[in-house]
Every structure is written in C-alpha cells, then in structure tokens.
Design a protein around this motif. Sequence first.
Motif, short mmCIF file in Angstrom:
data_model
loop_
_atom_site.label_atom_id
_atom_site.label_comp_id
_atom_site.label_asym_id
_atom_site.label_seq_id
_atom_site.Cartn_x
_atom_site.Cartn_y
_atom_site.Cartn_z
N GLY A 304 -3.69 -3.18 1.04
CA GLY A 304 -2.55 -2.31 0.77
C GLY A 304 -2.24 -1.34 1.88
N GLY A 305 -3.04 -1.33 2.96
CA GLY A 305 -2.76 -0.40 4.05
C GLY A 305 -1.42 -0.67 4.71
N GLY A 306 -1.09 -1.94 4.91
CA GLY A 306 0.20 -2.28 5.49
C GLY A 306 1.36 -1.94 4.58
N ASP A 307 1.17 -2.09 3.27
CA ASP A 307 2.23 -1.72 2.32
C ASP A 307 2.46 -0.21 2.33
N SER A 308 1.37 0.54 2.47
CA SER A 308 1.52 2.00 2.52
C SER A 308 2.14 2.44 3.84
N PHE A 309 1.87 1.72 4.92
CA PHE A 309 2.60 1.97 6.17
C PHE A 309 4.09 1.78 5.93
N ALA A 310 4.45 0.69 5.26
CA ALA A 310 5.86 0.40 5.00
C ALA A 310 6.51 1.50 4.18
N SER A 311 5.83 1.96 3.13
CA SER A 311 6.45 2.98 2.28
C SER A 311 6.59 4.31 3.03
N GLY A 312 5.62 4.65 3.87
CA GLY A 312 5.75 5.88 4.66
C GLY A 312 6.88 5.80 5.66
N LEU A 313 7.01 4.64 6.31
CA LEU A 313 8.11 4.43 7.26
C LEU A 313 9.46 4.50 6.55
N ILE A 314 9.57 3.80 5.41
CA ILE A 314 10.83 3.80 4.66
C ILE A 314 11.17 5.19 4.17
N TYR A 315 10.16 5.93 3.71
CA TYR A 315 10.42 7.31 3.28
C TYR A 315 11.03 8.12 4.42
N GLY A 316 10.44 8.00 5.61
CA GLY A 316 10.96 8.76 6.74
C GLY A 316 12.42 8.45 7.02
N ILE A 317 12.77 7.16 6.91
CA ILE A 317 14.17 6.76 7.14
C ILE A 317 15.06 7.32 6.04
N LEU A 318 14.63 7.17 4.78
CA LEU A 318 15.44 7.67 3.66
C LEU A 318 15.59 9.19 3.70
N ALA A 319 14.59 9.88 4.24
CA ALA A 319 14.64 11.34 4.32
C ALA A 319 15.42 11.82 5.54
N GLY A 320 15.91 10.88 6.36
CA GLY A 320 16.71 11.26 7.52
C GLY A 320 15.90 11.82 8.67
N LYS A 321 14.61 11.47 8.74
CA LYS A 321 13.75 11.98 9.79
C LYS A 321 13.92 11.17 11.08
N PRO A 322 13.54 11.73 12.22
CA PRO A 322 13.58 10.96 13.47
C PRO A 322 12.67 9.72 13.38
N THR A 323 12.98 8.71 14.16
CA THR A 323 12.22 7.46 14.10
C THR A 323 10.74 7.68 14.39
N ASP A 324 10.43 8.51 15.38
CA ASP A 324 9.03 8.79 15.71
C ASP A 324 8.30 9.38 14.50
N TRP A 325 8.96 10.30 13.80
CA TRP A 325 8.36 10.92 12.62
C TRP A 325 8.11 9.86 11.55
N ALA A 326 9.09 8.99 11.33
CA ALA A 326 8.97 7.97 10.28
C ALA A 326 7.81 7.02 10.57
N VAL A 327 7.66 6.59 11.82
CA VAL A 327 6.57 5.68 12.16
C VAL A 327 5.23 6.38 12.01
N ARG A 328 5.14 7.62 12.45
CA ARG A 328 3.88 8.36 12.30
C ARG A 328 3.56 8.59 10.82
N CYS A 329 4.57 8.81 10.01
CA CYS A 329 4.38 8.96 8.57
C CYS A 329 3.79 7.68 7.98
N GLY A 330 4.32 6.53 8.42
CA GLY A 330 3.79 5.26 7.94
C GLY A 330 2.33 5.07 8.32
N VAL A 331 2.00 5.39 9.56
CA VAL A 331 0.62 5.23 10.03
C VAL A 331 -0.32 6.15 9.25
N ALA A 332 0.09 7.39 9.05
CA ALA A 332 -0.75 8.35 8.32
C ALA A 332 -0.94 7.93 6.87
#
Length: 365
Positions: A304-332
């Motif tokens: 499920g680590g990859g799925d949680s990366f996906a949800s963090g990335l998608i959240y960042g996009i839906l929240a209107g965050k910069p791309t770098d923030w969204a990718v880091r959110c997914g990794v975290a």
Amino acid sequence: MQPIVLKTEGFRWDSVSLGEVMLRLDPGEGRIHTARQFTAWEGGGEYNVARGLRRCFGLKTAVATAFADNPVGRLVEDFILQGGVDTSLIRWAKYDGVGRTVRNGLNFTERGYGVRAAVGCSDRGHTAISQVKHGDFDWEAIFGAQNGSRWFHTGGIFAALSETTPDVASESMDAARKFGTIVSYDLNYRDSLWKAIGGKAKAQEVNRELVRKVDLLLGNEEDFSAMLGIALEGVTEDFDELPIASYEKMLRDVAAAYPNLKMIATTLRTAHTASRNAWGAIALYQDEIVHVPQREVDILDRVGGGDSFASGLIYGILAGKPTDWAVRCGVAHGALAMTTPGDTSMATFAEVERVMKGGSARIAR
C-alpha cells in the motif's frame, strides 16, 4: 503537456475510485503457511487511494466496487465504513451459499523482515467485482449528478480481473472525461492476474488503449515496461547505480507516446532488505521534472505504500499546491503508510507535514 484543470463548482465527491476491495488476512510477525491466527484488514490498490484521501486528508471520497452479499462482504463493507469512504456506489451480488458463481476476494499477506521478502497469496477467483460488465454502473449519473466528482481513480489491477473489466474501466473513463473529471490510473502490474487472461501481450493491448484516456499516470519501472512496453534503460540488479536521468528519459518516452497525459509519476524504491528501503519519487508535469531523492526508511509493512504515494500526490493537486509540494506529500504519506500494518494509511495530515519538513521521530507528548 497540458496543465491539470480541476472543477471549481459544487461537487458531490472530491474523488471516486473503481476497483476490487479484498479482505486481507495478515499473520503479523509470522508466516502464512504456519499461522494459527490472522488479523483482518481491507485493501485494494484503487480503494486504498480513496481511503487515504478521506482518512488522512479529509476529502470526500467514494468507492465503486461489488461484493457477494454474505457476511464476508458485509465485513469488508464495515471496514470501508470505518474508513469514512462513501459506500453508496457498491453493487451487491446474490450469494449462492457456497461461492460457485460469485464470492469475495481474500488476500493473505505476510510483511517480510530483513532478508525474508514480503509474500502475498491472493484467493480472488470469481469475485463479484470481476464479473461486472459494461452498463452495470451508471457512470453518467455518477459523474453528472450534483456535478459528480472532481477526480476519478482506477488502475491496472481492476483492468486485469477479467475479460470484461477493461470495458468497464474504459466506459468509466469516458464518462468522467465527458463531465470534466480528472482521471488518474495506476498501472500496478500483477503477473498473477494478467497471465490468466493473456499475459503481458494482453496487458499491453489493454493498457495502451486505456492510458489514452488518462490525465495522471502512475507506475514503477516494471509497470511501464510490462504494461506499455516502455523500459527503463540500463537496468541492473542494483537500482542504486542507475542515474536519475534514466528515469527522466523513461517518463519523457511515455509522455511522447501518450500526448494526452498531463502528468506522469513513479515511485523510486531500492529494497535493501524487507524492513529497510530507500524511497523517493520522480514526476513529469508540463515538461518539467520534479525529483524527490530517495531516503532511507524503515518498513513495517510495504503493501500500500505506492497507493499512499498516489493519494498524497492527488491531494496536493486537488488542494492547488505546487507540483513539488504534491510530489513530496506523496512520498511522505507513502513512507508513513509503510510504518503501520495493513494496506491502508493510518497517518495523519500533521504527521505528513512533519515528515515533509524533515521532522524527527522524537516522541510527541
């Protein structure tokens, strides 16, 4: 590459996922073949994204799936309800009493430790969701009523369940796009599923068509190679030796082959042992590369680590965050999800932000 443009008007859900949800049976620190007891969880590649968006990030999500109407199906439904994901899109199939015609999927998973790798053993033949076909879900109503959903997520696991599920995936994507819903797709190659319906040749035939309807494409290096025939160059047994330029070229090759894609992202994982991995990610958006270098993380349960990366990335996009923030959110978020048992994330948004800021694991009192 075109930018991702989200709905801004009222909507019923932030995201809807389509996929199978199985009952996971976990022997904890033991082995499947010697276990005398199991802990039960729910899990499924597409569903895990919806649950992460709901429980960690507080968004409104739903899952479109199907169960045999028996106590096992109702147990999985109860897990979904505990996760806060909307169950109104679940289809219930009449159970025949023994599972000859329809049943619910079971997923036995042991976590691994040190030199002993994680092991999964699925029992998912003839499941209710594998039998869905074109027209079983009213996608026009799902995405059109009350402005539907801002986001739709499905993936290669669902598409591999049977001969009919690719048609359902295609139908759902068409409806989502019609109503301005962003579509994400996680390739998530599973040899055990695809070999039953034609192997890699079938996987590539199906996925090359589906990916043409996608906005955000997710996958790792094996997924891109097996599902799309686009390989990471210079692969060796030691992925530490590969320069990040090899991954960048792979993403750009995918973008060139599928100009409809607005963003492509892949996790970076080097599994030193089952309980210690290097973990990071790389994404391509509007022709710019965003790279989060791998860092060492301790793993309790990698599923499920990859799925949680996906949800963090998608959240960042839906929240209107910069791309770098969204990718880091997914990794975290992915890193945190792998510190707890089960497929689904138990992380809080505050914990995700803390990891993104480089916070330590010092006790919080």
